[in-house]
Design a protein around this motif. Structure first.
Motif, short mmCIF file in Angstrom:
data_model
loop_
_atom_site.label_atom_id
_atom_site.label_comp_id
_atom_site.label_asym_id
_atom_site.label_seq_id
_atom_site.Cartn_x
_atom_site.Cartn_y
_atom_site.Cartn_z
N LEU A 1 0.82 -1.21 0.00
CA LEU A 1 0.00 0.00 0.00
C LEU A 1 0.86 1.26 0.00
O LEU A 1 0.48 2.29 -0.54
CB LEU A 1 -0.89 0.03 1.25
N PHE A 2 2.02 1.16 0.62
CA PHE A 2 2.86 2.34 0.82
C PHE A 2 3.79 2.55 -0.38
O PHE A 2 3.74 1.82 -1.36
CB PHE A 2 3.65 2.19 2.12
N CYS A 3 4.67 3.54 -0.23
CA CYS A 3 5.62 3.88 -1.29
C CYS A 3 6.36 2.66 -1.82
O CYS A 3 6.81 1.83 -1.05
CB CYS A 3 6.69 4.82 -0.76
N LYS A 4 6.55 2.66 -3.11
CA LYS A 4 7.31 1.56 -3.73
C LYS A 4 8.76 2.00 -3.91
O LYS A 4 9.10 3.17 -3.79
CB LYS A 4 6.68 1.20 -5.06
N LYS B 1 18.44 13.29 1.89
CA LYS B 1 17.44 14.34 1.77
C LYS B 1 16.53 14.10 0.55
O LYS B 1 15.31 14.24 0.63
CB LYS B 1 18.16 15.71 1.65
N ALA B 2 17.15 13.73 -0.56
CA ALA B 2 16.38 13.47 -1.78
C ALA B 2 15.40 12.32 -1.58
O ALA B 2 14.27 12.36 -2.07
CB ALA B 2 17.33 13.16 -2.94
N ASP B 3 15.84 11.31 -0.86
CA ASP B 3 14.98 10.15 -0.59
C ASP B 3 13.70 10.61 0.13
O ASP B 3 12.60 10.18 -0.21
CB ASP B 3 15.76 9.14 0.26
N LYS B 4 13.86 11.48 1.10
CA LYS B 4 12.70 11.98 1.85
C LYS B 4 11.84 12.92 1.00
O LYS B 4 10.61 12.83 1.01
CB LYS B 4 13.17 12.72 3.11
N TYR B 5 12.48 13.81 0.28
CA TYR B 5 11.73 14.78 -0.53
C TYR B 5 11.02 14.13 -1.72
O TYR B 5 10.11 14.73 -2.29
CB TYR B 5 12.67 15.90 -1.01
N SER B 6 11.45 12.94 -2.07
CA SER B 6 10.81 12.27 -3.22
C SER B 6 9.42 11.75 -2.89
O SER B 6 8.64 11.46 -3.78
CB SER B 6 11.68 11.10 -3.69
N ARG B 7 9.10 11.66 -1.60
CA ARG B 7 7.83 11.05 -1.19
C ARG B 7 6.77 12.11 -0.92
O ARG B 7 6.93 12.94 -0.02
CB ARG B 7 8.05 10.21 0.08
N LEU B 8 5.70 12.07 -1.70
CA LEU B 8 4.63 13.07 -1.57
C LEU B 8 3.54 12.54 -0.64
O LEU B 8 2.43 12.20 -1.05
CB LEU B 8 4.07 13.40 -2.96
N CYS B 9 3.88 12.49 0.63
CA CYS B 9 3.00 11.87 1.64
C CYS B 9 1.63 12.55 1.71
O CYS B 9 0.62 11.89 1.94
CB CYS B 9 3.65 11.91 3.01
N SER C 1 -2.98 8.08 -0.09
CA SER C 1 -4.22 7.65 0.57
C SER C 1 -3.94 6.87 1.86
O SER C 1 -4.84 6.68 2.67
CB SER C 1 -5.02 6.73 -0.35
N PHE C 2 -2.72 6.39 2.01
CA PHE C 2 -2.41 5.53 3.15
C PHE C 2 -1.48 6.19 4.17
O PHE C 2 -0.94 5.52 5.03
CB PHE C 2 -1.81 4.21 2.64
N HIS D 1 7.17 16.34 3.22
CA HIS D 1 5.90 16.62 2.55
C HIS D 1 4.72 15.97 3.25
O HIS D 1 3.76 15.54 2.62
CB HIS D 1 5.94 16.12 1.10
N SER D 2 4.76 15.90 4.58
CA SER D 2 3.66 15.24 5.29
C SER D 2 2.35 15.99 5.13
O SER D 2 1.30 15.38 4.98
CB SER D 2 3.99 15.06 6.76
#
Ligand SMILES: [Fe+2]
Ligand SMILES: [Fe+2]
Length: 166
Positions: free
Chosen positions: A31-34, A135-143, A147-148, A160-161
């Protein structure tokens, strides 16, 4: 661009493709980030932007190689939950980087950054590359648009929480 040839060798490597398909197979119901190639490419582009913004000059293909490889051992963590995928990825990166033609110094730089992308900020990083990759790893995720995210243990700690940060 000649210097990207080494990166291309990673991209076409059967071993690299095999690791990506192992991850895809294990994440088909996730369900989460791939941790697919799109994620690696996003992290590569962001890492490169961060390095330009900070004025730290690395070969572009070196920055991209670190990002392409940073999660390549994720399938090993799915198979054995005691394994840290950052460490597994660094180990798997060794032969891919050797085949692609990276020097011993470059391999160490990349593998350290891969290994450190999961490390807490209280620890020292080996190089700016490690900082950019993490930093890039974290910024890549559009939380904020996931939906989850209410089920995800780390979404609140991500940049991006709630909204997009520029
Ligand atoms: Fe990771
Ligand atoms: Fe990642």
């Amino acid at each position: 661009m000649i210097e990207m040839e080494r990166l291309h060798r990673i991209w076409v490597s059967p071993l690299y493709r095999d690791y990506l398909s192992k991850i895809e197979e294990r994440e088909k119901d996730r369900l989460f980030c791939k941790h697919d190639f799109a994620h690696g490419l996003e992290v590569a582009r962001l890492s490169w932007i961060f390095s330009l913004e900070e004025g730290v000059v690395y070969a572009k293909d070196l920055v991209y190689a670190a990002a392409f490889l940073h999660d390549i051992g994720r399938w090993m963590e799915y198979d054995d939950h005691t394994r840290c995928h950052a460490h597994a990825s660094a180990e798997l990166a060794e032969s891919l980087l050797t085949e692609a033609g990276y020097s011993a110094y470059e391999k160490k730089l990349i593998k350290d950054a891969v290994r450190e992308h999961r490390q807490g900020e209280e620890k020292l990083y080996s190089s700016p590359l490690s900082v950019f990759l993490r930093k890039a790893d974290k910024y890549s995720r559009l939380c904020f648009q996931c939906s989850f995210c209410n089920l995800c243990y780390k979404s609140e700690k991500m940049p991006h929480s709630q909204r997009l940060i520029y």
